[in-house]
Design an enzyme around this catalytic site. Structure first.
Site, short mmCIF file in Angstrom:
data_model
loop_
_atom_site.label_atom_id
_atom_site.label_comp_id
_atom_site.label_asym_id
_atom_site.label_seq_id
_atom_site.Cartn_x
_atom_site.Cartn_y
_atom_site.Cartn_z
N TRP A 103 0.84 -1.21 0.00
CA TRP A 103 0.00 0.00 0.00
C TRP A 103 0.87 1.26 0.00
O TRP A 103 0.53 2.25 -0.64
CB TRP A 103 -0.99 -0.01 1.17
CG TRP A 103 -1.90 -1.19 1.09
CD1 TRP A 103 -2.00 -2.23 1.97
CD2 TRP A 103 -2.84 -1.50 0.03
NE1 TRP A 103 -2.92 -3.14 1.53
CE2 TRP A 103 -3.45 -2.73 0.36
CE3 TRP A 103 -3.22 -0.86 -1.15
CZ2 TRP A 103 -4.42 -3.33 -0.45
CZ3 TRP A 103 -4.17 -1.45 -1.97
CH2 TRP A 103 -4.76 -2.67 -1.62
N ASP A 122 -2.01 6.43 6.38
CA ASP A 122 -3.01 5.49 5.89
C ASP A 122 -3.30 4.51 7.03
O ASP A 122 -2.47 3.68 7.36
CB ASP A 122 -2.44 4.75 4.66
CG ASP A 122 -3.37 3.66 4.14
OD1 ASP A 122 -4.45 3.45 4.73
OD2 ASP A 122 -3.02 3.04 3.12
N LYS A 174 -12.14 -2.34 6.22
CA LYS A 174 -11.28 -3.16 7.07
C LYS A 174 -11.75 -3.12 8.53
O LYS A 174 -11.82 -4.14 9.16
CB LYS A 174 -9.82 -2.69 6.99
CG LYS A 174 -9.27 -2.57 5.58
CD LYS A 174 -8.82 -3.88 4.97
CE LYS A 174 -8.57 -3.82 3.47
NZ LYS A 174 -7.67 -2.78 3.01
C1 LIG Z 1 -7.05 -2.22 1.72
C2 LIG Z 1 -6.08 -1.15 1.90
C3 LIG Z 1 -5.97 -0.08 1.00
C4 LIG Z 1 -6.79 0.00 -0.27
O1 LIG Z 1 -8.10 0.32 0.01
P1 LIG Z 1 -9.18 0.51 -1.15
O2 LIG Z 1 -10.32 1.08 -0.38
O3 LIG Z 1 -9.43 -0.83 -1.73
O4 LIG Z 1 -8.63 1.46 -2.15
C5 LIG Z 1 -5.06 0.92 1.27
N1 LIG Z 1 -4.28 0.87 2.36
C6 LIG Z 1 -4.34 -0.15 3.25
C7 LIG Z 1 -3.46 -0.13 4.45
C8 LIG Z 1 -5.25 -1.19 3.05
O5 LIG Z 1 -5.32 -2.19 3.93
#
Ligand SMILES: *Cc1c(COP(=O)(O)O)cnc(C)c1O
Length: 354
Positions: free
Chosen positions: A100, A167, A191
């Site tokens: 990511w 993030d 998540k």
């Molecule tokens: C799943 C995830 C993403 C991507 O998320 P999307 O909503 O599918 O774009 C980005 N960063 C992390 C840490 C993730 O676990």
């Protein structure tokens, strides 16, 4: 009974939330209308959006500190570019801790110079780099708090003068941090907060308005903020379900409560991974994620037997990401302790059989 759901995302949501969400699809607010068929400008939905936005600040302890919340379309992946579009003038620094981060760096490079301060790519991202230096002449520093795929998690964050951007897609609301250290936090809902389709962005407003370029409206944080996260039709259903999950968390006792439960779950599983001679953990011990535990079988020949056993125990979503292999147990807020116990029981049973 529901399966034990260790899926990495989309993933488990509290049963109570699913029940309320399904009721709202049929009849929202006892109005004989579905949540899905009313205007997003109607009073009941505006109240949902406002409640969701303020619950976020309340749970993160960010009320009255200059922060605002947005619920946006496009996933965390759109934020990779949005952040750079809105905040990167000349140069930004990124910590590379996995897939990511790599994607975030790729997008940022379209907008300016990107300094990768450190990377754990040399060991397939199985640890969190430490002791790196961050240049001072940067527009922001970006990191990924929890690496969903590799099962590593930042336990501390660097002190930076520049805005700190994180993030937190896969560990938001899972542990107590001083969230006021961050200037922008973002997270795809699927998540640890709600269903796919909505992305949370928490911004300290004073970091905006400093880039020279023109920003298209849909990608402009200030446009969304000026419209209270209703510039266009927001993702009404995932925002509603996220609100329900935030209410569920608040009623349980908030982050301070869930952090203890999450620690118990992670401790139970990692203790078994370390004790059981048939398994080995993937990530460095000091950097292990409380949310996503990655592990492998020592003897790959046991794979078919183990896979059959956990499926029989009604365990779901345990396969590791293709870039790591092995297994990954995602233990998000809604996963009960007894589900982790069910997995540990299967691991012990395999040891007896093998
Ligand atoms: C799943 C995830 C993403 C991507 O998320 P999307 O909503 O599918 O774009 C980005 N960063 C992390 C840490 C993730 O676990």
């Amino acid at each position: 009974m529901k399966q034990h759901n260790f899926s990495a995302g989309p993933c488990i949501l509290p049963e109570d939330v699913l029940k309320k969400a399904s009721e709202a699809v049929i009849d929202f607010n006892n109005d004989d209308l579905s949540l899905l068929e009313i205007s997003h400008r109607s009073k009941p939905f505006v109240a949902v959006m406002e409640n969701a936005r303020s619950l976020v600040l309340e749970l993160l302890d960010l009320e009255n500190k200059g922060y605002k919340t947005l619920f946006l379309h496009g996933g965390a992946s759109t934020q990779f570019l949005n952040i750079a579009y809105n905040i990167l003038n000349k140069k930004a620094a990124y910590l590379n801790t996995g897939t990511w981060s790599v994607k975030a760096i790729k997008e940022a490079k379209l907008f300016g110079e990107v300094v990768e301060v450190a990377s754990s790519k040399d060991k397939n991202f199985s640890y969190i780099p430490k002791g790196y230096e961050i240049p001072s002449d940067i527009d922001f520093f970006h990191c990924t708090s929890n690496n969903t795929i590799f099962g590593t998690q930042m336990k501390s964050f660097p002190e930076v003068e520049a805005p700190l951007i994180c993030d937190m897609s896969s560990d938001i609301f899972s542990r107590r941090l001083d969230f006021s250290k961050f200037d922008l936090i973002y997270a795809g809902a699927q998540k640890n907060m709600g269903p796919a389709g909505v992305t949370l962005v928490v911004i300290k407003e004073d970091i905006l308005g400093k880039v020279e370029r023109q920003i298209p409206s849909m990608l402009n944080y200030q446009v969304h903020l000026s419209k209270d996260s209703m510039f266009n039709t927001p993702p009404v259903f995932p925002t509603y379900v996220s609100m329900l999950t935030l209410e569920w968390l608040k009623d349980l006792g908030g982050i301070d409560f869930i952090e203890k439960v999450n620690a118990k779950k992670a401790d139970l599983l990692y203790t078994e991974i370390d004790r059981n001679p048939l398994f080995k953990g993937f990530s460095a011990k000091e950097d292990r994620s409380i949310m996503n535990a990655t592990f492998n079988l020592v003897d790959e020949n046991l794979k078919d037997t183990f896979d059959k056993m956990w499926k029989l125990a009604r365990i779901n979503g345990l396969n590791g990401h293709r870039s790591v292999g092995g297994y990954r147990a995602s233990m998000y807020n809604a996963l009960p302790l007894h589900s982790v116990q069910a997995l540990v029981d299967v691991m012990k049973e395999l040891e007896r059989k093998a």
